[in-house]
Design an enzyme around this catalytic site. Structure first.
Site, PDB file in Angstrom:
ATOM      1  N   SER A 286       0.831  -1.204   0.000  1.00 44.74           N
ATOM      2  CA  SER A 286       0.000   0.000   0.000  1.00 44.74           C
ATOM      3  C   SER A 286       0.866   1.255   0.000  1.00 44.74           C
ATOM      4  O   SER A 286       0.599   2.206  -0.744  1.00 44.74           O
ATOM      5  CB  SER A 286      -0.926   0.004   1.217  1.00 44.74           C
ATOM      6  OG  SER A 286      -1.673   1.195   1.274  1.00 44.74           O
ATOM      7  N   TRP A 289       2.476   1.623  -3.365  1.00 46.22           N
ATOM      8  CA  TRP A 289       1.487   2.032  -4.368  1.00 46.22           C
ATOM      9  C   TRP A 289       1.346   3.549  -4.401  1.00 46.22           C
ATOM     10  O   TRP A 289       1.122   4.138  -5.460  1.00 46.22           O
ATOM     11  CB  TRP A 289       0.136   1.396  -4.039  1.00 46.22           C
ATOM     12  CG  TRP A 289      -0.965   1.759  -4.994  1.00 46.22           C
ATOM     13  CD1 TRP A 289      -1.281   1.124  -6.160  1.00 46.22           C
ATOM     14  CD2 TRP A 289      -1.912   2.834  -4.871  1.00 46.22           C
ATOM     15  NE1 TRP A 289      -2.354   1.740  -6.763  1.00 46.22           N
ATOM     16  CE2 TRP A 289      -2.765   2.789  -5.985  1.00 46.22           C
ATOM     17  CE3 TRP A 289      -2.118   3.824  -3.912  1.00 46.22           C
ATOM     18  CZ2 TRP A 289      -3.798   3.692  -6.184  1.00 46.22           C
ATOM     19  CZ3 TRP A 289      -3.149   4.733  -4.094  1.00 46.22           C
ATOM     20  CH2 TRP A 289      -3.977   4.656  -5.219  1.00 46.22           C
ATOM     21  N   HIS A 290       1.502   4.199  -3.256  1.00 48.14           N
ATOM     22  CA  HIS A 290       1.295   5.640  -3.183  1.00 48.14           C
ATOM     23  C   HIS A 290       2.421   6.434  -3.839  1.00 48.14           C
ATOM     24  O   HIS A 290       2.208   7.593  -4.216  1.00 48.14           O
ATOM     25  CB  HIS A 290       1.133   6.087  -1.728  1.00 48.14           C
ATOM     26  CG  HIS A 290      -0.231   5.829  -1.177  1.00 48.14           C
ATOM     27  ND1 HIS A 290      -0.577   4.640  -0.591  1.00 48.14           N
ATOM     28  CD2 HIS A 290      -1.339   6.606  -1.135  1.00 48.14           C
ATOM     29  CE1 HIS A 290      -1.843   4.703  -0.206  1.00 48.14           C
ATOM     30  NE2 HIS A 290      -2.337   5.869  -0.527  1.00 48.14           N
ATOM     31  N   GLY A 291       3.591   5.873  -3.957  1.00 52.68           N
ATOM     32  CA  GLY A 291       4.663   6.630  -4.595  1.00 52.68           C
ATOM     33  C   GLY A 291       5.991   5.906  -4.550  1.00 52.68           C
ATOM     34  O   GLY A 291       6.228   5.044  -3.700  1.00 52.68           O
ATOM     35  N   PHE A 448      -0.838   9.610  -8.693  1.00 47.25           N
ATOM     36  CA  PHE A 448      -0.933   8.180  -8.514  1.00 47.25           C
ATOM     37  C   PHE A 448      -1.718   7.505  -9.626  1.00 47.25           C
ATOM     38  O   PHE A 448      -1.840   6.325  -9.674  1.00 47.25           O
ATOM     39  CB  PHE A 448      -1.584   7.842  -7.171  1.00 47.25           C
ATOM     40  CG  PHE A 448      -0.898   8.548  -6.028  1.00 47.25           C
ATOM     41  CD1 PHE A 448       0.466   8.537  -5.930  1.00 47.25           C
ATOM     42  CD2 PHE A 448      -1.640   9.236  -5.086  1.00 47.25           C
ATOM     43  CE1 PHE A 448       1.096   9.191  -4.885  1.00 47.25           C
ATOM     44  CE2 PHE A 448      -1.005   9.886  -4.051  1.00 47.25           C
ATOM     45  CZ  PHE A 448       0.358   9.863  -3.946  1.00 47.25           C
TER      46      PHE A 448
END
Length: 448
Positions: A286, A289-291, A448
């Site tokens: 997670s 996934w954000h950066g 994103f």
């Protein structure tokens, strides 16, 4: 903003979106028509590999190259590795996850594939959610695409009301907070501990106002067109523990990882080791996934550490109801739980906002190094106007608290109040938006 529109209409964005849409539409049909389990798995693997391959290349290529170079440098080896000037397609994480959920649901026999490519393309590229979600499921949105919709006046009014509240969150709360957040974080070495705490708290409301505000605008816009999108936020800062926070924050992403990663890994079944492993995996993924930055990975790790005790002790579902339901104020115990949960969340947000790990650690060090209890407005005159920002947040929290049992805070404004009170409130919201409009707008989740 010019970068946003350039990358949105750039031919590479359109090619990737069209290719991803066709790929998942085609593989969905092939999985459904496959005559053996091996063929079904093969087509599933092709979809996952290609989708994640595109996502990995555009979003994480330079991150892996730079991290590998840093690792070699730490070992005393000099490496001249080439990075690429890659323009990240807007919303690639969202439409990639839309398509993958469709393929996964077909593979797991939850839905039948559609044979109408136009309907499927609309599901993937539905414009209100394309840029920053929520992450929709084919089981929820595709049936709405396929049926005939008629104009519904009450839905239109409800949609406009949610758009209005979303604009207030984004323009009045998020953009106002951003002005002081940028000032404090960009000059953190010059500020006292109390001021750094203020910066972290303001960022907590900036990111909430930014992302949940955009979500409200997306949901309201979709409702104008006759669509009901998935709810993405449910007053997360009124949570009594971290597990409840993650049931209320970015709900579509949390449930996506739960259904397609956490549960297939075994979920909370098995021994303590498997529970810890699964929690770490889902939160690290997670964060990633954000950066493409180690700060996001540390942010995910912190949240994994926060939630781990409640999962192991099976207390993670203790708070499924609304806090202080039917009451004006929370109990002392609930108030303490709200404050502690918000403090833990805000501490983790420091890593989310920091430029890199060194910046995050120096920021945290600065909080405890000097003048922890200083009053920012008195010691730093340039922050005096932030009092207005704090007052706006206070009003915002009161409205959200009163409306916490609704889908969005002002959903039922005007149903019981006199006409004068209702329209006074609406005009006040519109006026505050107009006064705040024109600040430098930062769309945190658009990357994103």
């Amino acid at each position: 903003m010019s970068y946003l529109f350039y990358s949105f209409w750039d031919w590479r964005f359109l090619f990737l979106l069209a290719f991803s849409t066709f790929l998942d539409f085609f593989t969905g049909l092939r999985i459904s028509n496959a005559t053996s389990a091996a063929k079904r798995k093969t087509w599933l693997f092709i979809s996952v590999f290609v989708n994640l391959g595109f996502l990995g290349f555009f979003k994480y290529y330079n991150f892996f190259i730079e991290s590998f170079a840093d690792l070699l440098g730490a070992m005393g080896l000099k490496a001249h590795l080439t990075t690429l000037n890659i323009i990240l397609p807007v919303g690639i994480s969202f439409y990639t996850f839309h398509g993958l959920s469709y393929v996964f649901d077909i593979y797991n026999n939850k839905i039948r594939p559609t044979t109408n490519w136009i309907d499927y393309a609309l599901f993937v590229s539905f414009f209100p959610l394309l840029v920053a979600g929520p992450i929709e499921r084919a089981t929820h949105l595709l049936p709405q695409v396929e049926k005939i919709r008629t104009f519904d006046y009450p839905k239109m009014v409800d949609g406009l009301r949610q758009i209005l509240w979303g604009l207030f969150k984004k323009i009045v709360i998020a953009d106002t907070c951003a002005e002081y957040v940028n000032l404090i974080f960009n000059n953190s070495e010059s500020y006292s501990g109390g001021t750094l705490i203020l910066g972290a708290v303001l960022f907590a409301f900036q990111i909430y106002g930014d992302f949940s505000g955009y979500t409200d605008i997306a949901l309201g816009t979709a409702r104008l067109l006759g669509f009901e999108l998935l709810r993405n936020f449910a007053y997360p800062y009124f949570s009594r523990d971290i597990a409840e926070f993650w049931r209320r924050w970015h709900i579509s992403l949390s449930t996506w990882f739960r259904d397609y990663l956490y549960i297939p890994l075994g979920g909370s079944r098995g021994g303590v080791y498997k529970k810890i492993r699964n929690i770490l995996i889902i939160f690290l993924v997670s964060g990633f996934w954000h950066g493409a930055n180690w700060t996001f990975i540390v942010w995910g790790l912190l949240n994994a550490i926060y939630i781990m005790p409640s999962v192991i002790l099976k207390t993670n579902r203790n708070h499924l109801d609304i806090v202080a339901s039917g009451k004006l104020l929370p109990s002392i115990k609930e108030a303490v739980q709200l404050v502690v949960t918000f403090a833990l969340t805000t501490f983790a947000w420091i890593f989310f906002r920091a430029n890199d790990l060194h910046h995050a650690l120096s920021y945290i060090s600065g909080i405890f190094s000097h003048d922890l209890f200083s009053i920012p407005f008195l010691t730093h005159p340039e922050l005096f106007k932030s009092i207005i920002c704090i007052m706006l947040i206070a009003v915002f929290l009161v409205v959200e608290w009163i409306g916490r049992s609704n889908k969005y805070a002002i959903e039922k404004i005007g149903q019981k109040q006199p006409t004068l009170v209702r329209w006074t409130f609406y005009y006040a919201v519109v006026f505050s938006i107009l006064l705040s409009y024109g600040k430098n707008q930062e769309f945190i989740y658009f990357q994103f």
